[in-house]
Design a protein around this motif. Structure first.
Motif: not given
Length: 281
Positions: A174-181
């Motif tokens: 899975v690929r996602f954006t956690d905050g700005e990361r």
């Protein structure tokens, strides 16, 4: 005094706690470098310690997307009695001992460890089978109910068609954006460790991300890949190999303390408690 001997493992454990020199061997963590090469990173991750491990498994206590692990300790000797140990992953950089903070330090002999979402609320609870090899050293299993930490999650129930039905050996990315990361998390479908078996549904922590940009499943045996984009967080998904769409499962939560719940309400039974929100957290 006859009939009692302090075994070497306990001696080494005590010396280590006191900061004295000891001769015990540590468990090891090896980072996979690819192409059949591994690097010993035990010391760098802060876990080069004497554990007296009999059983172990890993999971994600706070759904931050980084794997934590629990060690069941001891041996068949009555004198080999040390706490079972929980280690929290610090963003992939190191591990910290949260045994005391989370109340995981049972003194009974630890064997099978399992992480899994038992009450369908999106976070992983922990079960450990306790007790030694002899009748006088028996003990009952302990269940630790996760209070939740406010992070988001995704649970996958995979069914193979050409692959094996339980999808064991399949790989999930899975690929996602956690905050700005921008982050990627990878999972291998399986039991996790020895003695104990984790839930075969894939339970993914994704931090503060409200969706998964890419969900990719590489099915065991044939290498077929299914991809899904823009998947909303905090859902249980049923995915059949080869299907272009997935099914959202409306699974009621419930209290392991005895009171039933419904919908997506997060509930926890009184007195079953595991409170990891103190101490190192």
């Amino acid at each position: 005094m006859g009939g009692f001997e302090l075994r070497g493992g306990v001696t080494n454990f005590a010396k280590e706690l006191a900061g004295a020199a000891y001769s015990g061997e540590s468990d090891r963590i090896f980072r996979n470098l690819g192409q059949g090469r591994f690097q010993d990173v035990t010391a760098a991750l802060g876990v080069e310690k004497t554990h007296l491990t009999m059983g172990a498994n890993y999971g994600d206590l706070d759904n931050d997307g980084f794997s934590d692990f629990y060690v069941g300790t001891g041996s068949s000797y009555f004198s080999e009695l040390v706490p079972n140990l929980m280690y929290k992953n610090q963003g992939g950089q190191s591990f910290v001992d949260v045994t005391t903070a989370g109340g995981f330090g049972n003194l009974q002999k630890g064997h099978g460890v399992a992480f899994g979402d038992l009450d369908n609320d999106g976070d992983q609870d922990v079960l450990i089978q306790l007790g030694g090899a002899f009748p006088a050293d028996r003990y009952f299993p302990n269940l630790f109910l996760n209070p939740g930490f406010g992070n988001n999650w995704l649970t996958l129930r995979l069914r193979g068609v050409k692959s094996n039905r339980s999808a064991i050996g399949s790989r999930v990315h899975v690929r996602f954006t956690d905050g700005e990361r921008r982050r990627s998390v990878y999972k291998l479908v399986g039991s996790g460790g020895n003695f104990g078996s984790n839930s075969l549904q894939v339970e993914l922590g994704i931090g503060k991300a409200e969706k998964v940009d890419l969900l990719e499943i590489t099915w065991a045996g044939n290498g077929h890949v299914d991809r899904y984009t823009d998947v909303a967080a905090n859902q249980i998904l049923s995915i059949v190999e080869g299907n272009e769409v997935y099914e959202v499962v409306d699974q009621a939560t419930f209290s392991l303390g005895g009171n039933s719940g419904g919908g997506k309400t997060h509930r926890h039974g009184d007195g079953v408690g595991l409170d990891l929100r103190s101490g190192a957290f």
